[in-house]
Write an enzyme that holds these catalytic residues in place. Structure first.
Site, short mmCIF file in Angstrom:
data_model
loop_
_atom_site.label_atom_id
_atom_site.label_comp_id
_atom_site.label_asym_id
_atom_site.label_seq_id
_atom_site.Cartn_x
_atom_site.Cartn_y
_atom_site.Cartn_z
N THR A 69 -1.46 -6.87 0.24
CA THR A 69 -0.38 -6.94 0.33
C THR A 69 0.78 -7.33 0.98
O THR A 69 0.15 -9.30 0.78
CB THR A 69 0.18 -5.63 1.85
OG1 THR A 69 -0.60 -6.13 2.85
CG2 THR A 69 -0.69 -4.99 1.30
N LYS A 103 -4.11 -0.59 15.85
CA LYS A 103 -5.26 -0.17 14.67
C LYS A 103 -6.51 0.88 15.75
O LYS A 103 -6.72 1.55 14.95
CB LYS A 103 -5.75 -1.48 13.65
CG LYS A 103 -4.46 -2.32 12.69
CD LYS A 103 -4.04 -1.06 12.09
CE LYS A 103 -2.97 -1.18 10.49
NZ LYS A 103 -2.31 0.28 10.28
N ASN A 121 1.93 4.66 7.27
CA ASN A 121 1.82 3.46 6.99
C ASN A 121 1.79 2.10 6.84
O ASN A 121 1.68 1.15 7.19
CB ASN A 121 1.51 3.46 5.70
CG ASN A 121 1.35 2.23 4.50
OD1 ASN A 121 0.61 1.96 4.62
ND2 ASN A 121 2.34 0.78 4.03
N ASP A 133 13.91 5.21 11.37
CA ASP A 133 12.96 3.77 11.78
C ASP A 133 12.54 5.15 12.50
O ASP A 133 12.60 6.09 14.23
CB ASP A 133 13.35 3.30 13.13
CG ASP A 133 12.63 2.23 14.04
OD1 ASP A 133 10.91 2.59 13.95
OD2 ASP A 133 12.84 1.78 15.01
N ILE A 134 11.19 5.42 11.70
CA ILE A 134 9.88 6.13 12.02
C ILE A 134 8.67 5.55 14.30
O ILE A 134 8.96 6.73 14.60
CB ILE A 134 8.93 6.31 11.05
CG1 ILE A 134 8.61 5.16 11.00
CG2 ILE A 134 9.85 7.59 9.79
CD1 ILE A 134 7.24 4.49 11.07
N TYR A 194 -2.47 -6.92 17.22
CA TYR A 194 -2.79 -5.86 15.33
C TYR A 194 -3.77 -4.91 15.48
O TYR A 194 -4.03 -4.23 15.12
CB TYR A 194 -2.71 -6.34 14.43
CG TYR A 194 -2.67 -5.91 13.19
CD1 TYR A 194 -1.90 -5.17 12.27
CD2 TYR A 194 -4.27 -5.96 12.30
CE1 TYR A 194 -2.26 -4.95 11.22
CE2 TYR A 194 -4.20 -5.49 11.43
CZ TYR A 194 -2.99 -5.04 10.24
OH TYR A 194 -3.28 -4.68 9.59
N LEU A 238 1.05 -0.97 -0.26
CA LEU A 238 -0.09 -0.31 0.04
C LEU A 238 0.37 1.47 -0.31
O LEU A 238 0.39 2.40 -0.65
CB LEU A 238 -1.08 0.72 1.47
CG LEU A 238 -2.62 -0.32 1.07
CD1 LEU A 238 -2.83 -0.99 2.20
CD2 LEU A 238 -2.82 -0.39 -0.37
N ASP A 295 10.90 3.52 4.15
CA ASP A 295 10.68 2.38 4.24
C ASP A 295 12.45 1.63 5.38
O ASP A 295 12.88 2.46 4.82
CB ASP A 295 10.63 1.93 3.51
CG ASP A 295 10.14 0.08 3.81
OD1 ASP A 295 8.68 0.10 3.40
OD2 ASP A 295 10.56 -0.13 4.50
#
Length: 304
Positions: free
Chosen positions: A205, A175, A100, A73-74, A171, A19, A38
């Site tokens: 994905t 989310k 994302n 690394d965000i 997860y 995505l 990324d």
């Protein structure tokens, strides 16, 4: 293409594949300059090989667009700060942030250990918060300096975050947290010219083609509509990232195939008020009467 994002600078996290890659390419095709982030990890977050961010940036430039790669690394303060700095240092501005990045470590709850919980919450939820925090600080400073931004944030939730998903407690929790973060950010940042929305996409994905292999399979017939292609989600992301989406904030959209749905969150439903304290038996009887007046919940993903 219409040039919907011409002159705008967009950051996309987790943009090396799936995505994120589709979003980055679509934003560039509409004229945006793109910072492609990324970390290049494997599906479970383990160290990977190569630089998918650089590959996507090269792909955008080969198509005539403008892009720069960011491999930080965000989910760390330094990484998130350098992400925003890359946009500002390279292009002199930041207009849109598309969060994302993520990975999976699926386990049933009784087998889900603390490390797998922490790792997934870290990359999804903290990995949304930190870039948002640093971008918001920049936009607030711009607004206070009299340069009101037309800024946009697009967060990535999931059907698992809205309804739950068997085997994905970590997860789903992350989310769902992203939806809460989106609502708070939309309320807090609107005064600075920042709109914040979330999408709950369904697409093929690395994370979904293994878990939902049959559903996510590409069509076998040549020329048939590929309903699960990630590129189907990106047009909504591009529009939300553009100035054209003025007035749209604090919303959650499901996006799948050719369908866009505005999700309606928690709202007061049937209510009973005794005007005094209930007994446990009365509370239970009343709760059952109220439940009989509402639609049953949708099934949890993966439930038999």
């Amino acid at each position: 293409m219409t040039g919907l994002c011409a002159g705008r600078v967009a950051v996309v996290t987790g943009a090396g594949r799936g995505l994120g890659r589709a979003h980055a390419l679509a934003l560039a095709a509409e004229g945006a300059k793109v910072v492609v982030n990324d970390l290049g990890v494997a599906l479970d977050g383990a160290a990977g090989q190569g630089s998918p961010a650089q590959q996507v940036a090269d792909e955008i430039r080969a198509l005539g667009g403008e892009a720069v790669a960011h491999g930080g690394d965000i989910a760390t303060t330094d990484g998130a700060a350098s992400l925003v700095a890359t946009a500002l240092d390279t292009y002199g501005r930041l207009d849109a942030l598309v969060n994302n990045a993520g990975f999976l470590r699926d386990r049933m709850l009784i087998n889900l250990d603390e490390d797998d919980w922490d790792a997934v919450l870290r990359v999804h939820l903290k990995g949304h918060f930190l870039p948002l925090r640093h971008a918001a600080a920049h936009w607030r400073a711009e607004a206070k300096a009299g340069r009101a931004p037309v800024a946009r944030v697009v967060n990535t939730s999931s059907g698992a975050g809205l309804l739950g998903s068997v085997g994905q407690g970590n997860y789903s929790a992350a989310k769902a947290g992203i939806v809460g973060l989106t609502l708070v950010a939309a309320a807090e940042l609107g005064r600075y010219g920042v709109q914040v929305n979330a999408i709950a996409p369904a697409a093929r994905t690395r994370m979904t083609e293994r878990t939902f292999a049959e559903t996510m399979a590409a069509p076998g017939e040549a020329g048939a509509f590929d309903a699960m292609a990630p590129e189907n989600v990106s047009p909504l992301v591009v529009w939300l990232a553009s100035a054209d989406s003025a007035g749209v904030t604090g919303r959650v959209f499901e996006a799948e195939a050719g369908r866009i749905t505005v999700m309606e969150g928690w709202r007061p439903g049937p209510t009973a008020d005794k005007g005094a304290r209930w007994t446990p038996a009365e509370a239970g009887e009343t709760a059952r009467k109220l439940l009989a007046a509402v639609e049953p919940p949708r099934p949890v993903y993966g439930a038999s």
